[in-house]
Enzyme design. Structure first.
Site, short mmCIF file in Angstrom:
data_model
loop_
_atom_site.label_atom_id
_atom_site.label_comp_id
_atom_site.label_asym_id
_atom_site.label_seq_id
_atom_site.Cartn_x
_atom_site.Cartn_y
_atom_site.Cartn_z
N ARG A 114 0.87 -1.19 0.00
CA ARG A 114 0.00 0.00 0.00
C ARG A 114 0.90 1.23 0.00
O ARG A 114 2.12 1.09 -0.06
CB ARG A 114 -0.89 -0.02 1.24
CG ARG A 114 -0.09 -0.18 2.53
CD ARG A 114 -0.95 -0.15 3.76
NE ARG A 114 -0.15 -0.41 4.96
CZ ARG A 114 -0.62 -0.32 6.18
NH1 ARG A 114 -1.87 0.02 6.40
NH2 ARG A 114 0.15 -0.57 7.21
N CYS A 118 2.34 7.53 -6.91
CA CYS A 118 3.00 8.77 -7.32
C CYS A 118 1.98 9.90 -7.12
O CYS A 118 0.89 9.85 -7.68
CB CYS A 118 3.39 8.68 -8.79
SG CYS A 118 3.75 10.31 -9.48
N ASN A 152 -4.65 7.29 3.93
CA ASN A 152 -4.15 6.70 5.17
C ASN A 152 -2.65 6.95 5.30
O ASN A 152 -1.89 6.65 4.39
CB ASN A 152 -4.40 5.19 5.18
CG ASN A 152 -4.11 4.56 6.52
OD1 ASN A 152 -4.88 4.71 7.47
ND2 ASN A 152 -2.98 3.88 6.64
N GLU A 153 -2.27 7.51 6.41
CA GLU A 153 -0.86 7.67 6.73
C GLU A 153 0.00 8.04 5.52
O GLU A 153 0.89 7.29 5.12
CB GLU A 153 -0.31 6.42 7.41
CG GLU A 153 -0.94 6.17 8.76
CD GLU A 153 -0.22 5.11 9.60
OE1 GLU A 153 0.49 4.28 9.02
OE2 GLU A 153 -0.37 5.15 10.82
N CYS A 158 8.11 10.35 -4.34
CA CYS A 158 8.30 9.67 -5.62
C CYS A 158 9.31 10.46 -6.44
O CYS A 158 9.36 11.69 -6.38
CB CYS A 158 6.95 9.61 -6.33
SG CYS A 158 7.04 8.97 -8.01
N CYS A 160 9.74 10.02 -9.94
CA CYS A 160 9.50 9.82 -11.38
C CYS A 160 9.73 11.14 -12.12
O CYS A 160 9.93 12.19 -11.50
CB CYS A 160 8.08 9.31 -11.60
SG CYS A 160 6.82 10.57 -11.41
N GLU A 308 -5.94 5.88 15.65
CA GLU A 308 -5.63 4.46 15.79
C GLU A 308 -4.80 4.24 17.05
O GLU A 308 -3.93 5.06 17.37
CB GLU A 308 -4.79 3.95 14.61
CG GLU A 308 -5.49 3.90 13.28
CD GLU A 308 -4.54 3.39 12.18
OE1 GLU A 308 -3.55 2.69 12.49
OE2 GLU A 308 -4.79 3.70 11.01
N TRP A 316 3.84 -5.49 14.47
CA TRP A 316 5.01 -5.04 13.72
C TRP A 316 6.15 -4.54 14.60
O TRP A 316 7.17 -4.13 14.11
CB TRP A 316 4.60 -3.97 12.70
CG TRP A 316 3.75 -2.87 13.28
CD1 TRP A 316 2.39 -2.84 13.31
CD2 TRP A 316 4.19 -1.66 13.89
NE1 TRP A 316 1.95 -1.68 13.92
CE2 TRP A 316 3.03 -0.93 14.29
CE3 TRP A 316 5.45 -1.11 14.15
CZ2 TRP A 316 3.10 0.30 14.93
CZ3 TRP A 316 5.50 0.13 14.80
CH2 TRP A 316 4.34 0.81 15.17
N GLU A 356 -1.87 -8.47 8.57
CA GLU A 356 -2.25 -8.00 9.91
C GLU A 356 -3.23 -8.93 10.61
O GLU A 356 -3.93 -8.52 11.53
CB GLU A 356 -2.78 -6.56 9.80
CG GLU A 356 -1.66 -5.65 9.33
CD GLU A 356 -2.01 -4.18 9.22
OE1 GLU A 356 -1.15 -3.35 9.53
OE2 GLU A 356 -3.14 -3.89 8.79
C1 GAL Z 1 -1.11 1.91 11.04
C2 GAL Z 1 -1.93 1.81 9.76
C3 GAL Z 1 -3.01 0.76 9.88
C4 GAL Z 1 -2.44 -0.52 10.43
C5 GAL Z 1 -1.79 -0.23 11.75
C6 GAL Z 1 -1.22 -1.44 12.44
O1 GAL Z 1 0.10 2.53 10.84
O2 GAL Z 1 -2.53 3.04 9.46
O3 GAL Z 1 -3.59 0.52 8.61
O4 GAL Z 1 -1.50 -1.03 9.54
O5 GAL Z 1 -0.75 0.69 11.56
O6 GAL Z 1 -0.65 -1.12 13.67
ZN ZN Z 2 6.02 10.58 -9.25
#
Ligand code: GAL
Ligand code: ZN
Length: 669
Positions: A114, A118, A152-153, A158, A160, A308, A316, A356
């Site tokens: 994800r 660009c 999102n985030e 890029c 290019c 979040e 992670w 996830e």
């Molecule tokens: C955030 C992200 C979410 C999910 C989450 C997991 O950084 O926006 O989609 O991946 O981390 O902790």
């Molecule tokens: Zn680009």
């Protein structure tokens, strides 16, 4: 025009991915029932749902989303509706490779993961605009929808050809002429002078990588690119309902873009916080994220949203440890204390597969509400309902810490000292910690023109390496007018475009601070250096400046270890109606704690609670409510003056508050 979020309740909920469960209708039914049980009142829907929304080019499928939103709304649950631009369908990448990003080595990414687009691609922009607009037309007036979650985030950049072209345009606009650019980038060095705009490429591992000024401009450009993209999405959705506010979720310690600048583009700031609780010192973990909460609140000087957080663990971190009992409520009250109007999670339900699938969620693979996590989430939902009066309230601070992304980049790209390890964020955090643990509220400001320091009593400006936006004049006026300024080593070294100030440093502030820098020393780990004050001796470094302080009061001198033994290290200087401190060397946490304790006493800075709390317990105030939080890992007793009511338990507390491990109280007089 900026739209505020006008809810009458704290948002409680999180990322909801029904698009992953379309073949499981019974689960989608069950979700709503469980949400109600967990006191969930808002979910973020559709964040990565593009492939489900547009399975084939130009053919939208909104039927499933209609059902989901209606079902939620029937149960009284609101929706934070996402635009899907954070990830794109495979057919799009296959047909239009230009939507994918080009990396630092000038190779183009393939389809996958994800956050891989660009930002300049006309095709991508067109596709995003079209789907955003279709979503907004369909749901922009749906009573359930209260907010747009743009993408999102956002992160990265890029390289290019399209982005390179925009970079050149950005530089042309900024510098006006190549001569001016060459002057600012000091391109006489290594024969790097440009004679044609077309010669300029984005910084790259295969090309131009050694120009600090160019790097900082590249980061400014990346910020602009991201702002531009957000604006495009915002216009697409607000065209259908200008009343609906937009946000985009920001990140912890994020460095790619200048968030102060980005925040100007959105209506509400939101961010994602994933502290590693239980990884060692929970007080430091809390402080690290508390700083970020205060920073997020400061971006627009208004309450923010915790978009979040995990209800249990992430997947992670290197070690993915679930929160211990009580930690979920405690860690959820921390952002609320510091100005959040929500507690939201990633994720509502664990997926059956995908990267996830083992990330914490309110509902696990067992599919029930009978887990410890579910119970603790419910407890947070109930707690938020008891705090409704606090909603939308601001925090007032007498202290401002300067934190500036452009300064951070300048330090990161400067080849000097401990190269690549200047510890700007850590330093800002160490100063913040010394104030935060005392229960003092802190705002953050950057160096934009709009920055106004006049309402503060203390301004802390750690490592203000780059001076821009006329900050030196503001700092001068602040001290002159009676404020107290704390500055440190590496102040006033370069200007906005990266050129070193010629002459004495700290540039334009030597008379305010009463010091002049003679030399900068950087030490190896095994080198010793100390600061000696009336309170004793402590280790300092690895950055130590040798200074001359003819007019300042010397509060501390260097110990005997280095050739500058006995010279000033910590000074205080009366200036106008105010005063200015200078720390010539990096001090450790204990030294900073001591310094700011004394200073807070001297300035009589307002604290959430008077007196000293046990180590690891922190009190912070929001609109008259005092959040007492125990991060010490042990039971703690805190002495209190007067009678208080704990809004969470409803109990009266007087004389002493007993806080269990991970305990939290929200006290009202
Ligand atoms: C955030 C992200 C979410 C999910 C989450 C997991 O950084 O926006 O989609 O991946 O981390 O902790
Ligand atoms: Zn680009």
């Amino acid at each position: 025009m900026s739209q505020a979020l006008k809810t009458s309740f704290f948002l409680h909920g999180g990322d909801y991915n029904p698009d992953q469960w379309l073949e499981y209708p019974e689960i989608l039914e069950k979700d709503v029932e469980l949400m109600r049980r967990a006191h969930v009142n808002c979910v973020s829907v559709g964040i990565f749902a593009w492939a489900a929304l547009e399975p084939e080019e130009g053919k939208y499928d909104f039927a499933w989303l209609d059902r989901v939103i209606d079902r939620l709304w029937k149960a009284g649950i609101h929706v934070d509706l996402a635009t899907p631009s954070g990830a794109r369908p495979a057919w799009m990448a296959q047909k239009y490779p230009e939507v994918l990003r080009v990396r630092e080595d000038f190779t183009r990414n393939h389809f996958g993961t994800r956050h891989n687009h660009c930002p300049s691609s006309p095709v991508y922009r067109e596709k995003v605009r079209a789907i955003d607009s279709a979503l907004a037309e369909r749901y922009g007036h749906h009573p359930a929808v209260l907010l747009w979650h743009i993408s999102n985030e956002f992160g990265g950049d890029c390289r290019c050809e399209l982005c390179a072209k925009r970079f050149r345009e950005f530089l042309r606009e900024k510098y006006g002429s190549l001569a001016e650019l060459n002057r600012s980038w000091w391109t006489a060095f290594w024969s790097m002078r440009y004679t044609d705009w077309e010669q300029i490429e984005p910084p790259s591992t295969r090309g131009q990588s050694a120009s600090p000024a160019m790097w900082v401009d590249w980061r400014r450009f990346s910020t602009k690119q991201c702002r531009d993209f957000i604006r495009m999405e915002k216009e697409a959705v607000q065209k259908w309902n200008p009343e609906l506010p937009v946000t985009t979720n920001l990140m912890h310690r994020f460095g790619d873009y200048d968030y102060f600048s980005l925040a100007e583009e959105i209506d509400v700031v939101s961010w994602d916080s994933y502290p590693a609780w239980g990884s060692g010192d929970d007080l430091q973990v809390a402080c690290d994220h508390a700083m970020e909460h205060d920073l997020m609140r400061s971006l627009k000087r208004q309450p923010f949203l915790l978009m979040e957080s995990t209800p249990s663990m992430v997947n992670w971190h290197t070690v993915n440890k679930p929160k211990r009992p009580g930690m979920h409520l405690l860690s959820s009250m921390l952002p609320v204390a510091l100005g959040s109007d929500s507690v939201m999670y990633f994720q509502w339900r664990k997926g059956r597969g995908g990267a996830e699938m083992f990330h914490g969620a309110v509902v696990g693979h067992d599919g029930t509400g009978e887990t410890r996590t579910f119970r603790e989430v419910t407890q947070v939902g109930e707690a938020l309902e008891k705090l409704t009066q606090l909603l939308h309230s601001e925090r007032r601070a007498e202290v401002c810490v300067l934190y500036d992304w452009q300064n951070r980049w300048a330090l990161d790209y400067a080849q000097m000292g401990r190269r690549g390890d200047q510890k700007y964020l850590e330093t800002v955090n160490a100063h913040y910690r010394a104030l935060w643990t005392q229960g003092i509220a802190v705002d953050f400001c950057d160096m934009r023109e709009v920055t106004d320091l006049s309402s503060y009593r203390l301004v802390v400006a750690p490592m203000l390496f780059m001076l821009r936006g006329g900050i030196e004049e503001k700092l001068r006026a602040f001290a002159e007018g009676g404020g107290c300024l704390v500055a440190t080593y590496l102040t006033g070294v370069i200007g906005e475009n990266g050129l070193a100030w010629l002459g004495e440093t700290p540039h334009a502030l030597t008379d305010v601070l009463g010091v002049r820098v003679l030399e900068m020393d950087t030490l190896y780990d095994q080198d010793a250096c100390s600061l000696v004050t009336r309170d004793g001796e402590e280790r300092v470094g690895p950055v130590c400046e040798v200074i001359d302080a003819p007019d300042a009061d010397v509060i501390g001198t260097y110990g005997p270890e280095q050739f500058y033994a006995g010279t000033p290290c910590l000074t205080r200087h009366a200036f106008g109606h105010g005063k200015a401190f200078y720390m010539a060397a990096r001090m450790g946490q204990e030294g900073l704690d001591r310094f700011y304790r004394k200073l807070a006493e001297e300035l009589r800075l307002k604290k959430a609670l008077p007196g000293r709390l046990p180590e690891g317990v922190v009190a912070q105030e929001r609109a008259g409510w005092v959040f007492l939080m125990n991060f010490s890992g042990a039971e703690q007793r805190c002495r209190l003056d007067g009678r208080w009511t704990d809004a969470l338990s409803g109990e009266t507390v007087s004389a002493e508050a007993l806080l269990p491990v991970n305990g939290v109280m929200v006290l009202r007089k």
